[in-house]
Design a protein around this motif. Structure first.
Motif, PDB file in Angstrom:
ATOM      1  N   LYS A  12      -5.645  -8.459  -1.849  1.00 57.77           N
ATOM      2  CA  LYS A  12      -4.605  -8.038  -1.109  1.00 57.77           C
ATOM      3  C   LYS A  12      -4.954  -6.861  -0.411  1.00 57.77           C
ATOM      4  O   LYS A  12      -4.499  -6.774   0.770  1.00 57.77           O
ATOM      5  CB  LYS A  12      -3.488  -7.754  -2.307  1.00 57.77           C
ATOM      6  CG  LYS A  12      -2.793  -9.038  -2.849  1.00 57.77           C
ATOM      7  CD  LYS A  12      -1.876  -8.656  -3.750  1.00 57.77           C
ATOM      8  CE  LYS A  12      -2.141  -8.385  -5.327  1.00 57.77           C
ATOM      9  NZ  LYS A  12      -1.251  -8.536  -6.145  1.00 57.77           N
ATOM     10  N   ALA A  13      -5.773  -5.973  -1.045  1.00 61.43           N
ATOM     11  CA  ALA A  13      -6.428  -4.890   0.020  1.00 61.43           C
ATOM     12  C   ALA A  13      -7.605  -4.891   0.510  1.00 61.43           C
ATOM     13  O   ALA A  13      -7.837  -3.974   1.103  1.00 61.43           O
ATOM     14  CB  ALA A  13      -5.770  -3.630  -0.879  1.00 61.43           C
ATOM     15  N   THR A  34       0.770  -4.330  -0.283  1.00 58.69           N
ATOM     16  CA  THR A  34       1.573  -5.226  -0.875  1.00 58.69           C
ATOM     17  C   THR A  34       2.324  -4.402  -2.083  1.00 58.69           C
ATOM     18  O   THR A  34       1.830  -3.234  -2.440  1.00 58.69           O
ATOM     19  CB  THR A  34       0.919  -6.494  -1.576  1.00 58.69           C
ATOM     20  OG1 THR A  34       0.165  -6.138  -2.288  1.00 58.69           O
ATOM     21  CG2 THR A  34       0.346  -7.167  -0.214  1.00 58.69           C
ATOM     22  N   ALA A  35       3.388  -4.944  -2.415  1.00 58.41           N
ATOM     23  CA  ALA A  35       4.073  -4.243  -3.751  1.00 58.41           C
ATOM     24  C   ALA A  35       4.872  -5.407  -4.099  1.00 58.41           C
ATOM     25  O   ALA A  35       5.170  -6.467  -3.712  1.00 58.41           O
ATOM     26  CB  ALA A  35       5.075  -3.184  -3.318  1.00 58.41           C
ATOM     27  N   PHE A  36       5.155  -5.132  -5.652  1.00 61.07           N
ATOM     28  CA  PHE A  36       6.141  -6.121  -6.491  1.00 61.07           C
ATOM     29  C   PHE A  36       5.452  -7.361  -6.517  1.00 61.07           C
ATOM     30  O   PHE A  36       5.850  -8.666  -6.108  1.00 61.07           O
ATOM     31  CB  PHE A  36       7.301  -6.114  -5.980  1.00 61.07           C
ATOM     32  CG  PHE A  36       7.930  -4.582  -5.529  1.00 61.07           C
ATOM     33  CD1 PHE A  36       8.054  -3.599  -6.740  1.00 61.07           C
ATOM     34  CD2 PHE A  36       8.480  -4.281  -4.258  1.00 61.07           C
ATOM     35  CE1 PHE A  36       8.537  -2.548  -6.481  1.00 61.07           C
ATOM     36  CE2 PHE A  36       8.685  -2.774  -3.948  1.00 61.07           C
ATOM     37  CZ  PHE A  36       8.866  -2.043  -5.117  1.00 61.07           C
ATOM     38  N   ASN A  37       4.067  -7.507  -6.815  1.00 57.60           N
ATOM     39  CA  ASN A  37       3.124  -8.751  -7.063  1.00 57.60           C
ATOM     40  C   ASN A  37       3.475  -9.339  -5.492  1.00 57.60           C
ATOM     41  O   ASN A  37       3.595 -10.678  -5.444  1.00 57.60           O
ATOM     42  CB  ASN A  37       3.874  -9.684  -7.875  1.00 57.60           C
ATOM     43  CG  ASN A  37       2.804 -10.665  -8.423  1.00 57.60           C
ATOM     44  OD1 ASN A  37       1.709 -10.441  -8.310  1.00 57.60           O
ATOM     45  ND2 ASN A  37       2.999 -11.579  -9.230  1.00 57.60           N
ATOM     46  N   ALA A  38       3.330  -8.595  -4.591  1.00 49.86           N
ATOM     47  CA  ALA A  38       3.079  -9.322  -3.132  1.00 49.86           C
ATOM     48  C   ALA A  38       4.491  -9.835  -2.586  1.00 49.86           C
ATOM     49  O   ALA A  38       4.468 -10.499  -1.675  1.00 49.86           O
ATOM     50  CB  ALA A  38       2.070 -10.182  -2.944  1.00 49.86           C
ATOM     51  N   GLU A  39       5.455  -9.497  -3.042  1.00 46.33           N
ATOM     52  CA  GLU A  39       6.708  -9.997  -2.734  1.00 46.33           C
ATOM     53  C   GLU A  39       7.167  -8.906  -1.135  1.00 46.33           C
ATOM     54  O   GLU A  39       7.904  -9.577  -0.575  1.00 46.33           O
ATOM     55  CB  GLU A  39       7.910  -9.870  -3.741  1.00 46.33           C
ATOM     56  CG  GLU A  39       8.179 -10.774  -4.662  1.00 46.33           C
ATOM     57  CD  GLU A  39       9.121 -10.701  -5.539  1.00 46.33           C
ATOM     58  OE1 GLU A  39      10.119  -9.898  -5.341  1.00 46.33           O
ATOM     59  OE2 GLU A  39       9.056 -11.011  -6.886  1.00 46.33           O
ATOM     60  N   LYS A  40       6.692  -7.847  -1.476  1.00 47.36           N
ATOM     61  CA  LYS A  40       6.799  -7.111  -0.220  1.00 47.36           C
ATOM     62  C   LYS A  40       5.423  -6.851   0.264  1.00 47.36           C
ATOM     63  O   LYS A  40       4.464  -6.621  -0.238  1.00 47.36           O
ATOM     64  CB  LYS A  40       7.364  -5.479  -0.738  1.00 47.36           C
ATOM     65  CG  LYS A  40       7.701  -4.521   0.308  1.00 47.36           C
ATOM     66  CD  LYS A  40       8.013  -3.220  -0.301  1.00 47.36           C
ATOM     67  CE  LYS A  40       8.133  -2.172   0.583  1.00 47.36           C
ATOM     68  NZ  LYS A  40       9.300  -1.858   1.096  1.00 47.36           N
ATOM     69  N   ASP A 218      10.271   2.638   0.406  1.00 46.95           N
ATOM     70  CA  ASP A 218      10.582   2.657   1.773  1.00 46.95           C
ATOM     71  C   ASP A 218      10.917   4.391   2.003  1.00 46.95           C
ATOM     72  O   ASP A 218      12.080   4.542   2.597  1.00 46.95           O
ATOM     73  CB  ASP A 218      11.888   2.092   2.098  1.00 46.95           C
ATOM     74  CG  ASP A 218      11.397   0.277   2.381  1.00 46.95           C
ATOM     75  OD1 ASP A 218      10.243   0.164   2.838  1.00 46.95           O
ATOM     76  OD2 ASP A 218      12.185  -0.418   1.891  1.00 46.95           O
ATOM     77  N   MET A 219      10.096   5.050   1.799  1.00 52.06           N
ATOM     78  CA  MET A 219      10.305   6.455   1.980  1.00 52.06           C
ATOM     79  C   MET A 219       9.999   7.264   3.339  1.00 52.06           C
ATOM     80  O   MET A 219      10.257   8.339   3.524  1.00 52.06           O
ATOM     81  CB  MET A 219       9.676   7.474   0.772  1.00 52.06           C
ATOM     82  CG  MET A 219      10.089   6.948  -0.721  1.00 52.06           C
ATOM     83  SD  MET A 219       8.900   7.485  -2.008  1.00 52.06           S
ATOM     84  CE  MET A 219       9.440   9.202  -2.170  1.00 52.06           C
ATOM     85  N   GLY A 220       9.202   6.446   3.998  1.00 49.94           N
ATOM     86  CA  GLY A 220       8.781   6.846   5.252  1.00 49.94           C
ATOM     87  C   GLY A 220       7.660   7.922   5.290  1.00 49.94           C
ATOM     88  O   GLY A 220       7.322   8.332   3.950  1.00 49.94           O
TER      89      GLY A 220
END
Ligand code: TMP
Ligand code: ASP
Length: 235
Positions: A12-13, A34-40, A218-220
């Motif tokens: 992924k990275a 990616t996050a949440f098992n690549a959902e995001k 999504d904290m910017g």
């Protein structure tokens, strides 16, 4: 220097390439996040450069403390030469403060100190979403023997004892982090990366997140946080 080998694996990275020697590989650090098992999925500009350089510093420091790692040399902004290991499919998480999945799973208060630090094992398997497992589960699946698990736990605590004060001196709290280990000539050594992707780091003055949580939630100011970590670690 440009990658010259052929690609062995794309994660992924990172991408992994063959090196001149068969017992070594070249890691290429991507900006993909990616996050949440690549959902995001997304991109963090120059994350690959930051994670390569931060990992180099972490591995060098850990080696100086006589803990063996796969690290050999940083080749370029995004490339690192390492020993070629057989990855043990266990994500070893060390926690100094309550955060993330621990807070959620057990209803504990975020930010509370965990003393002494705890170690958790996750079975590295995307299809299963990297489930939390205990020693018995890993033994049942023939992933690791009790001896290997004891060694993983000991090494994880040793790494924490090195990294926690290092980050504290740079005004960052090492909240938690994930390690991966591999076998090289039948010996367990630290592998993968140690970076703002794999650690939670909180600014000691403001308490602000300086790691991948900024992307997850999504904290910017994600790029700014990664650059600040690079500056404090390598600057
Ligand atoms: P967690 O609180 O979500 O379980 O995460 C614990 C630590 O592990 C945190 O520092 C982030 C890191 N981590 C990874 O490096 N990769 C992952 O896939 C996950 C879920 C966490
Ligand atoms: N890297 C993991 C993934 O994409 C998750 C994470 O770091 O939160 O699934």
């Amino acid at each position: 220097m440009d990658v010259i080998g052929s690609m062995l694996y794309e994660g992924k990275a990172k991408k992994i390439f063959t090196a001149a020697r068969p017992d070594q590989v070249v890691h290429y650090f991507k900006d993909d996040a990616t996050a949440f098992n690549a959902e995001k999925r997304g991109t963090i500009v120059d994350k690959g450069v930051v994670n390569n350089k931060v990992s180099e510093r972490m591995f060098t420091l850990i080696e100086e403390n006589r803990i063996p790692t796969h690290f050999l040399k940083r080749l370029s902004d995004r490339e690192m030469l390492t020993k070629k290991v057989a990855i043990v499919p266990v994500e070893v998480v060390v926690r100094n403060l309550v955060a993330g999945s621990l807070a959620k799973r057990l209803g504990l208060r975020v930010g509370d100190a965990i003393e002494p630090a705890i170690v958790e094992f996750y079975y590295k398997n995307d299809a299963l979403g990297d489930p939390l497992v205990n020693d018995d589960h890993l033994r049942l699946m023939n992933v690791a023997t009790p001896g290997v698990l004891r060694e993983l736990r000991e090494l994880a605590h040793k790494v924490n004892a090195v990294l926690k004060p290092f980050f504290a001196e740079r005004k960052m709290q090492l909240v938690d982090f994930k390690l991966e280990f591999g076998l090289f000539h039948n010996k367990l050594i630290l592998a993968d990366e140690i970076s703002p992707d794999t650690c939670r780091l909180w600014d000691m003055e403001t308490g602000e997140s300086m790691d991948k949580d900024r992307f997850r939630k999504d904290m910017g100011k994600i790029e700014e946080a990664y650059q600040e970590v690079l500056k404090r670690v390598c600057g």
